[in-house]
Design a protein around this motif. Sequence first.
Motif, mmCIF file in Angstrom:
data_model
loop_
_atom_site.group_PDB
_atom_site.id
_atom_site.type_symbol
_atom_site.label_atom_id
_atom_site.label_comp_id
_atom_site.label_asym_id
_atom_site.label_seq_id
_atom_site.Cartn_x
_atom_site.Cartn_y
_atom_site.Cartn_z
ATOM 1 N N MET A 1 0.033 23.204 -7.621
ATOM 2 C CA MET A 1 -1.097 22.688 -8.265
ATOM 3 C C MET A 1 -2.158 23.299 -8.878
ATOM 4 S SD MET A 1 -1.865 19.647 -5.459
ATOM 5 C CE MET A 1 -3.042 18.993 -6.554
ATOM 6 N N SER A 2 -2.754 23.234 -10.021
ATOM 7 C CA SER A 2 -3.900 23.926 -10.624
ATOM 8 C C SER A 2 -5.204 23.748 -9.768
ATOM 9 C CB SER A 2 -4.208 23.540 -12.026
ATOM 10 O OG SER A 2 -4.653 22.323 -12.043
ATOM 11 N N ALA A 3 -6.209 24.796 -10.072
ATOM 12 C CA ALA A 3 -7.568 24.503 -9.310
ATOM 13 C C ALA A 3 -7.928 23.139 -9.555
ATOM 14 C CB ALA A 3 -8.292 25.811 -9.565
ATOM 15 N N SER A 4 -7.847 22.680 -10.866
ATOM 16 C CA SER A 4 -8.484 21.383 -11.230
ATOM 17 C C SER A 4 -8.032 20.229 -10.300
ATOM 18 C CB SER A 4 -8.395 21.193 -12.642
ATOM 19 O OG SER A 4 -8.801 19.878 -13.076
ATOM 20 N N ASP A 5 -6.571 20.459 -10.471
ATOM 21 C CA ASP A 5 -5.780 19.520 -9.647
ATOM 22 C C ASP A 5 -6.057 19.311 -8.150
ATOM 23 O OD1 ASP A 5 -4.430 18.289 -11.959
ATOM 24 O OD2 ASP A 5 -2.664 19.487 -11.549
ATOM 25 N N THR A 6 -6.500 20.487 -7.462
ATOM 26 C CA THR A 6 -6.853 20.597 -6.082
ATOM 27 C C THR A 6 -8.077 19.858 -5.904
ATOM 28 O OG1 THR A 6 -5.475 22.564 -5.776
ATOM 29 C CG2 THR A 6 -7.040 22.078 -4.298
ATOM 30 N N ALA A 7 -9.001 20.271 -6.829
ATOM 31 C CA ALA A 7 -10.307 19.768 -6.830
ATOM 32 C C ALA A 7 -10.248 18.232 -7.014
ATOM 33 C CB ALA A 7 -11.180 20.475 -7.781
ATOM 34 N N TYR A 8 -9.622 17.834 -7.925
ATOM 35 C CA TYR A 8 -9.552 16.282 -8.200
ATOM 36 C C TYR A 8 -9.164 15.526 -6.965
ATOM 37 C CZ TYR A 8 -7.642 12.049 -10.016
ATOM 38 O OH TYR A 8 -7.309 10.655 -10.239
ATOM 39 N N ASP A 9 -8.161 16.001 -6.388
ATOM 40 C CA ASP A 9 -7.420 15.372 -5.053
ATOM 41 C C ASP A 9 -8.288 15.590 -3.857
ATOM 42 O OD1 ASP A 9 -5.010 14.864 -6.336
ATOM 43 O OD2 ASP A 9 -3.764 16.375 -5.507
ATOM 44 N N PHE A 10 -8.832 16.483 -3.772
ATOM 45 C CA PHE A 10 -9.953 16.700 -2.639
ATOM 46 C C PHE A 10 -11.247 15.735 -2.862
ATOM 47 C CE2 PHE A 10 -13.898 18.439 -0.891
ATOM 48 C CZ PHE A 10 -13.479 18.783 0.479
ATOM 49 N N ILE A 11 -11.725 15.372 -3.885
ATOM 50 C CA ILE A 11 -13.005 14.903 -4.117
ATOM 51 C C ILE A 11 -12.428 13.328 -4.191
ATOM 52 C CG2 ILE A 11 -14.800 14.254 -5.708
ATOM 53 C CD1 ILE A 11 -14.442 16.956 -7.015
ATOM 54 N N LYS A 12 -11.367 12.920 -4.835
ATOM 55 C CA LYS A 12 -10.745 11.370 -4.863
ATOM 56 C C LYS A 12 -10.484 11.253 -3.350
ATOM 57 C CE LYS A 12 -7.659 8.286 -7.196
ATOM 58 N NZ LYS A 12 -6.975 8.035 -8.338
ATOM 59 N N GLN A 13 -9.910 11.760 -2.598
ATOM 60 C CA GLN A 13 -9.469 11.446 -1.369
ATOM 61 C C GLN A 13 -10.737 11.278 -0.533
ATOM 62 O OE1 GLN A 13 -6.334 10.113 -0.330
ATOM 63 N NE2 GLN A 13 -6.022 10.645 -2.382
ATOM 64 N N GLY A 14 -11.669 12.292 -0.861
ATOM 65 C CA GLY A 14 -12.886 11.892 0.100
ATOM 66 C C GLY A 14 -13.733 10.751 -0.361
ATOM 67 N N ILE A 15 -13.828 10.352 -1.510
ATOM 68 C CA ILE A 15 -14.200 8.798 -2.004
ATOM 69 C C ILE A 15 -13.429 7.813 -1.520
ATOM 70 C CG2 ILE A 15 -14.819 7.580 -4.037
ATOM 71 C CD1 ILE A 15 -15.335 10.176 -5.498
ATOM 72 N N LEU A 16 -11.902 7.943 -1.598
ATOM 73 C CA LEU A 16 -11.304 6.915 -1.161
ATOM 74 C C LEU A 16 -11.550 6.671 0.474
ATOM 75 C CD1 LEU A 16 -8.135 7.244 -3.197
ATOM 76 C CD2 LEU A 16 -9.993 5.700 -3.443
ATOM 77 N N SER A 17 -11.266 7.691 1.236
ATOM 78 C CA SER A 17 -11.706 7.743 2.727
ATOM 79 C C SER A 17 -13.110 7.124 3.127
ATOM 80 C CB SER A 17 -11.157 9.130 3.414
ATOM 81 O OG SER A 17 -12.244 10.089 3.055
ATOM 82 N N GLY A 18 -13.952 7.305 2.263
ATOM 83 C CA GLY A 18 -15.422 6.916 2.596
ATOM 84 C C GLY A 18 -15.889 8.480 3.166
ATOM 85 N N ASP A 19 -15.306 9.589 3.311
ATOM 86 C CA ASP A 19 -16.390 10.701 3.836
ATOM 87 C C ASP A 19 -17.285 10.995 2.621
ATOM 88 O OD1 ASP A 19 -14.640 10.836 5.937
ATOM 89 O OD2 ASP A 19 -13.122 12.021 4.830
ATOM 90 N N LEU A 20 -16.920 10.546 1.221
ATOM 91 C CA LEU A 20 -17.878 11.009 0.229
ATOM 92 C C LEU A 20 -18.226 9.409 -0.084
ATOM 93 C CD1 LEU A 20 -15.894 13.405 -1.813
ATOM 94 C CD2 LEU A 20 -17.886 13.946 -0.093
ATOM 95 N N ALA A 21 -19.315 8.854 0.533
ATOM 96 C CA ALA A 21 -19.914 7.606 0.343
ATOM 97 C C ALA A 21 -20.509 6.969 -0.923
ATOM 98 C CB ALA A 21 -20.906 7.295 1.477
ATOM 99 N N PRO A 22 -20.247 5.887 -1.314
ATOM 100 C CA PRO A 22 -20.831 5.491 -2.467
ATOM 101 C C PRO A 22 -22.598 5.804 -2.380
ATOM 102 C CG PRO A 22 -19.513 3.756 -1.667
ATOM 103 C CD PRO A 22 -19.446 4.925 -0.553
ATOM 104 N N SER A 23 -23.018 5.975 -3.721
ATOM 105 C CA SER A 23 -24.355 6.419 -3.833
ATOM 106 C C SER A 23 -24.757 7.832 -3.380
ATOM 107 C CB SER A 23 -25.313 5.361 -3.113
ATOM 108 O OG SER A 23 -25.005 4.122 -3.810
ATOM 109 N N SER A 24 -23.837 8.559 -2.757
ATOM 110 C CA SER A 24 -24.190 10.075 -2.382
ATOM 111 C C SER A 24 -23.810 11.062 -3.464
ATOM 112 C CB SER A 24 -22.966 10.390 -1.441
ATOM 113 O OG SER A 24 -21.822 10.127 -1.512
#
Length: 207
Positions: A1-24
Amino acid sequence: MSASDTAYDFIKQGILSGDLAPSSFLTEGQLAEEVQVSRTPIREALLRLQTEGMVELFPKKGALVVPATPREARETFEARSLIEEWAAEKVWPHRSEIVATLHAKVDQMVAAKRADDIGRFSAADREFHEVIVEAAGNSVIARQYRHLRDRQIVIVAGSMRADKSRMATSVKQHRDLLLLLESGTRAAFVRACREHVTYATSLVGSR
């Protein structure tokens, strides 16, 4: 995976799991440190997530995790209900082809519940329904459905965290859907799919 893909997956999974909460607010520097990449792939990842409606960008600063409005929540579940009822009708003649995969998804939900892993539970739940929608045979609808489920997972993540007993109810409903798919009628299966989405909608209404 590219660095961009790695970052995308990390951030998206954080949002979907709720670890990165709405409005943060997510800063580029913080994300770059957590993902261990430079800021450029972080910006590229955030741009992708903005096109998906998950974040709002603030140039050279970072991004806001976009919270769902009551209207968006209602419309998301209305659209999901329409697609899942359509898919339930279409997939019925091919149900024997997907039963084994659906059993595996329920097993994954049970394992995630035991581990108290809401992110993994939500992923297995989502994949259960994606199997049905994709087996219905319309790739355009399947693609739109995946986007809808992204937003729905963000909408209900807080509810699941607040009341984990809802995972047990969800597991039972998925088992009931499987039973109807194996030995019920098409009409009963379609009705149960509709009622299942109604239950998911109630998770938002009771917040």
